[in-house]
Design an enzyme around this catalytic site. Structure first.
Site, mmCIF file in Angstrom:
data_model
loop_
_atom_site.group_PDB
_atom_site.id
_atom_site.type_symbol
_atom_site.label_atom_id
_atom_site.label_comp_id
_atom_site.label_asym_id
_atom_site.label_seq_id
_atom_site.Cartn_x
_atom_site.Cartn_y
_atom_site.Cartn_z
ATOM 1 N N ASP A 136 1.054 -1.150 0.108
ATOM 2 C CA ASP A 136 0.137 0.096 0.089
ATOM 3 C C ASP A 136 0.832 0.984 0.089
ATOM 4 O O ASP A 136 2.342 1.234 0.197
ATOM 5 C CB ASP A 136 -0.810 -0.119 1.551
ATOM 6 C CG ASP A 136 -2.119 1.468 1.211
ATOM 7 O OD1 ASP A 136 -2.768 1.936 0.392
ATOM 8 O OD2 ASP A 136 -2.074 1.411 2.423
ATOM 9 N N ASP A 184 0.245 4.976 0.939
ATOM 10 C CA ASP A 184 -0.478 5.892 2.143
ATOM 11 C C ASP A 184 -0.188 5.865 3.691
ATOM 12 O O ASP A 184 -1.476 4.004 3.778
ATOM 13 C CB ASP A 184 -2.056 6.851 2.001
ATOM 14 C CG ASP A 184 -2.348 7.376 0.757
ATOM 15 O OD1 ASP A 184 -1.606 8.730 0.426
ATOM 16 O OD2 ASP A 184 -2.968 6.899 -0.079
#
Length: 258
Positions: free
Chosen positions: A23, A25
């Site tokens: 991922d 963020d």
């Protein structure tokens, strides 16, 4: 489950897996600030011959946007080779035109959501042959501020309620995003790691697909959540296999193990 990564197990973890999915963020950056050690980890894994993919529920950026962002922080992320195809990762919705040629309604994060847009989307969805897709169902955006920032799930909920239709959701933790990556790159789930900061999306996504999951504590989850997870005896879908303070610490352990 929920084992801390240390110098005792990091070598085995890296050697057993050939693919790492990240991922963005809260894992690689809390934009505009890059997580210390993130680029070092990506470059180290690349040097070790690992495949790297970036899977994000952020549908407001294109592959070009992400390629530039990675280049700006010092990592060369090739489009399509390292990123989910743009039809999943960067779908953008414009105002839907009320004409019979519309065959699909896609609900995504829209910072300019309006009553008129929901009206048009719901009206098109009255026709059962119109496909209804949602980029993701995240209720809110990751933020360290006290203000709650509604996410794509809030937009999707409005269209769902108005239309009475249930969407096919493409993003984490749902299966379609994984199927695209797996089918295109022939990934083996038993040799793939998912690294994320959100239990209900990143970790559940990895666990649902049979991946090894690593939780980092630089985003939506902190150490108090980890302690709660260790006591959790019911729902196991959001419990990671491993956890670590951040990608910088993981990079340090890998460097020290060689």
């Amino acid at each position: 489950m929920c084992e801390q990564i240390t110098d005792k197990n990091v070598s085995s973890l890296v050697e057993k897996h050939d693919t790492f999915i990240f991922d963005c963020d809260g894992v690689l950056w809390n934009w505009p600030h890059v997580i210390p050690g993130a680029v070092d980890l990506l470059n180290k894994l690349t040097a070790l011959g690992k495949q790297i993919f970036f899977v994000t529920n952020n549908s407001t950026k294109t592959q070009d946007d992400y390629a530039k962002r990675f280049a700006d922080i010092g990592f060369n992320a090739a489009k399509k080779a390292d990123q989910v195809p743009s039809d999943l990762q960067a779908i953008k919705t414009d105002e839907v035109q009320l004409d019979s040629d519309i065959t699909c309604v896609i609900s995504a994060l829209d910072l300019h959501m309006s009553y008129l847009k929901v009206l048009k989307a719901a009206t098109h969805l009255k026709r059962k042959e119109v496909l209804f897709l949602g980029t993701n169902d995240d209720a809110s955006l990751p933020t360290n501020d006290e203000v709650v920032m509604p996410g794509a799930g809030a937009v999707l909920a409005a269209v769902t309620a108005a239309s009475g239709r249930l969407p096919t959701i493409l993003g984490k933790p749902h299966t379609p995003m994984w199927k695209v990556i797996q089918d295109e790159f022939n990934l083996n789930p038993t040799k793939t790691v998912m690294v994320g900061d959100r239990l209900e999306t990143d970790i559940a996504f990895g666990n649902n697909q049979g991946l090894t999951t690593i939780l980092v504590l630089t985003g939506a989850t902190n150490e108090s959540h980890v302690n709660e997870l260790k006591e959790q005896k019911t729902d196991k879908s959001n419990i990671p296999n491993f956890y670590i303070s951040g990608v910088g610490k993981l990079a340090q352990l890998i460097n020290d193990s060689k």
